[in-house]
Design an enzyme around this catalytic site. Structure first.
Site, short mmCIF file in Angstrom:
data_model
loop_
_atom_site.label_atom_id
_atom_site.label_comp_id
_atom_site.label_asym_id
_atom_site.label_seq_id
_atom_site.Cartn_x
_atom_site.Cartn_y
_atom_site.Cartn_z
N GLU A 68 0.82 -1.20 0.00
CA GLU A 68 0.00 0.00 0.00
C GLU A 68 0.86 1.26 0.00
O GLU A 68 0.53 2.26 -0.64
CB GLU A 68 -0.93 0.01 1.21
CG GLU A 68 -2.02 -1.06 1.17
CD GLU A 68 -1.54 -2.38 1.75
OE1 GLU A 68 -0.33 -2.51 2.04
OE2 GLU A 68 -2.37 -3.29 1.91
N PRO A 271 11.26 -14.75 0.57
CA PRO A 271 10.08 -14.91 1.42
C PRO A 271 9.42 -13.57 1.72
O PRO A 271 10.10 -12.55 1.83
CB PRO A 271 10.63 -15.57 2.69
CG PRO A 271 12.07 -15.19 2.71
CD PRO A 271 12.50 -15.09 1.28
N ARG A 272 8.12 -13.59 1.85
CA ARG A 272 7.38 -12.37 2.17
C ARG A 272 7.83 -11.80 3.51
O ARG A 272 7.87 -10.58 3.70
CB ARG A 272 5.88 -12.69 2.21
CG ARG A 272 4.98 -11.54 2.64
CD ARG A 272 4.95 -10.44 1.61
NE ARG A 272 3.93 -9.44 1.92
CZ ARG A 272 3.81 -8.29 1.28
NH1 ARG A 272 4.62 -8.01 0.28
NH2 ARG A 272 2.87 -7.43 1.61
N GLY A 313 13.47 -4.04 0.66
CA GLY A 313 13.62 -3.01 -0.37
C GLY A 313 14.49 -3.40 -1.55
O GLY A 313 14.91 -2.52 -2.31
N GLU A 314 14.75 -4.69 -1.74
CA GLU A 314 15.59 -5.11 -2.86
C GLU A 314 14.86 -6.01 -3.86
O GLU A 314 15.49 -6.75 -4.61
CB GLU A 314 16.85 -5.81 -2.36
CG GLU A 314 17.85 -4.89 -1.69
CD GLU A 314 19.24 -5.48 -1.60
OE1 GLU A 314 20.20 -4.82 -2.07
OE2 GLU A 314 19.37 -6.61 -1.08
N ASN A 338 1.12 -9.09 -5.24
CA ASN A 338 1.08 -8.20 -6.39
C ASN A 338 1.97 -8.72 -7.54
O ASN A 338 3.18 -8.83 -7.38
CB ASN A 338 1.55 -6.81 -5.95
CG ASN A 338 1.55 -5.81 -7.08
OD1 ASN A 338 0.90 -6.01 -8.10
ND2 ASN A 338 2.29 -4.73 -6.89
N PRO A 339 1.37 -9.00 -8.73
CA PRO A 339 2.17 -9.46 -9.87
C PRO A 339 2.67 -8.34 -10.76
O PRO A 339 3.35 -8.59 -11.76
CB PRO A 339 1.18 -10.32 -10.64
CG PRO A 339 -0.12 -9.60 -10.45
CD PRO A 339 -0.07 -9.03 -9.04
N LEU A 340 2.32 -7.09 -10.44
CA LEU A 340 2.59 -5.99 -11.36
C LEU A 340 4.07 -5.63 -11.41
O LEU A 340 4.58 -5.25 -12.47
CB LEU A 340 1.75 -4.78 -10.98
CG LEU A 340 0.24 -4.99 -11.11
CD1 LEU A 340 -0.53 -3.79 -10.56
CD2 LEU A 340 -0.16 -5.26 -12.56
N GLU A 341 4.77 -5.70 -10.27
CA GLU A 341 6.19 -5.36 -10.28
C GLU A 341 6.98 -6.33 -11.18
O GLU A 341 7.80 -5.88 -12.00
CB GLU A 341 6.75 -5.33 -8.87
CG GLU A 341 6.29 -4.12 -8.07
CD GLU A 341 6.97 -4.01 -6.71
OE1 GLU A 341 7.53 -5.03 -6.24
OE2 GLU A 341 6.95 -2.92 -6.12
#
Length: 436
Positions: A68, A271-272, A313-314, A338-341
């Site tokens: 978000e 991993p998330r 952040g990587e 999210n698959p957009l990145e």
């Protein structure tokens, strides 16, 4: 449930929160020991301000976690361009780090106060926002009621309601209506989301598309990318990113299945929740696999099986090291990530079928030929194997991902248009007062 009863329930929630407030300190302290809170800023969760309020109009923007936060960065940058101050709250340590990396000192960052009357009241008394902008699906009853009581306009942007959340609210329709009537505007991600918000009493509701599409690709440290790319040389790679429990082992098993067919194969697992990395490294070792954690700084050698991405952040680095990415929380967990990145970085996207939270994005990517869904581990192994062997198909999916994301852009402009009636008076006020 009648309207009167719904308001009685909400009033009870308000008083219960006030009664529970003395327990906030020990609760937040316990979370800090687990790494879930910044121990130096725990007081912010009780509504205490870490910085003074700037002069002039102020907008409170809230984003729950990393996704978000990234999504509303361009929106916040646009608002800052109007000359209006922004205090951004987030709910996690990692999202605070992302806010610092992406926005720096251009905004004031605070950890969001807990949804309890004393905490919210103290927060609002100090910051006195002229407008509240809430991202996605953060529906906190006390916060919404307190903003409504103070007649502070509140707008939900990039609004999303999963099927599960919608059904849950439907069972409490009167409570939902008593809350959602406080929202000045809902800007929904999709027509389905808009219909759900309207069914629960929100008015007005418009559709913008997904703000995450209008973000820039995740950044990367060029020196780190160059160094690791040299270590990999021409080794074949694939990645499993934003994974949840069970999916990491699945990726490791797929590595074992495929490495004889693809000599030198390196599997990248991100991993998330990075704090699970140590346990995962032990699990991989027990499977006879050699792994290197990114945080260790160790060199990736020719016999390294797995690069374990345990840094914050990587994601831009990990995705640029491969052309195939499985996006997690879609096989052993539900909802998807999210698959957009990956798509905007021209990566062929694979995922399980449990992607309800990003249904529209996946549908657009699938229709565009950029993504494929699989039912289980063996189908995922087959898809990775096929894409590693078939350059033309892989590159077609990669190009389709970037093209589909480009076609989906436009949510930022629509969101700003919806916000214009709320922001324009603040811009005028700021100019008249000569602030910023």
């Amino acid at each position: 449930m009648s309207e009167r009863w719904a308001r009685t329930v909400l009033a009870a929630y308000r008083f219960a929160g006030a009664a529970a407030f003395p327990l906030v300190g020990p609760y937040v302290a316990w979370r800090a020991t687990k790494g879930k809170e910044d121990p130096t800023r725990r007081y912010e969760r009780s509504g205490y301000a870490g910085k003074p309020r700037p002069e002039g109009p102020l907008i409170w923007a809230h984003a729950a976690s990393v996704g978000e936060t990234i999504a509303i960065v361009p929106l916040i940058e646009s608002i800052l361009g109007y000359g209006v101050n922004v205090v951004l709250t987030t709910g996690t340590v990692t999202s605070a780090q992302v806010a610092e990396e992406r926005l720096g000192d251009s905004i004031i960052h605070q950890f969001v106060p807990l949804d309890l009357k004393p905490a919210i009241g103290r927060f609002l008394n100090h910051w006195q926002p002229d407008l509240a902008i809430i991202a996605e699906s953060e529906i906190w009853p006390m916060t919404i009621m307190e903003l409504g009581y103070r007649r502070i306009p509140q707008v939900l942007v990039n609004g999303r309601l999963s099927e599960r959340s919608f059904q849950s609210w439907k069972k409490r329709a009167n409570i939902a209506e008593a809350l959602f009537e406080n929202l000045s505007h809902v800007v929904a991600q999709s027509e389905v989301d808009a219909e759900r918000f309207e069914a629960l009493g929100a008015r007005p509701v418009t559709v913008s598309g997904n703000l995450k599409v209008d973000t820039n690709p995740p950044p990367v440290d060029g020196r780190a990318l160059h160094a690791i790319s040299r270590q990999l040389s021409l080794r074949p790679t694939w990645a499993a990113v934003s994974t949840h429990e069970g999916e990491e082992r699945m990726a490791a098993e797929i590595h074992l299945m495929l490495r004889s067919r693809h000599p030198g194969l390196l599997t990248i697992i991100v991993p998330r929740h990075p704090e699970r990395a140590a346990a995962l490294a032990d699990e991989f070792a027990a499977m006879g696999l050699r792994s290197v954690t990114r945080s260790s700084g160790d060199r990736i050698r020719s016999d390294t099986d797995i690069l374990l991405g345990d840094t914050i952040g990587e994601m831009g680095l990990y995705l640029r090291l491969t052309e195939i990415a499985f996006v997690g929380r879609s096989l052993t967990a539900e909802g998807g990530q999210n698959p957009l990145e990956p798509a905007m970085l021209e990566t062929a996207v694979l995922a399980g079928r449990n992607v309800q939270n990003f249904r529209e994005a996946y549908q657009r990517l699938i229709d565009g030929g950029a993504a494929k869904l699989v039912a289980n581990r063996d189908m995922l192994a087959g898809a990775v194997n096929f894409l590693l062997l078939n350059d033309a198909t892989r590159r077609k999916m990669m190009a389709a991902g970037a093209a589909t994301v480009e076609d989906m852009r436009g949510a930022l402009g629509k969101t700003l248009k919806a916000l214009e009636p709320f922001i324009h008076p603040l811009v005028v006020k700021a100019r008249l007062k000569g602030v910023r």
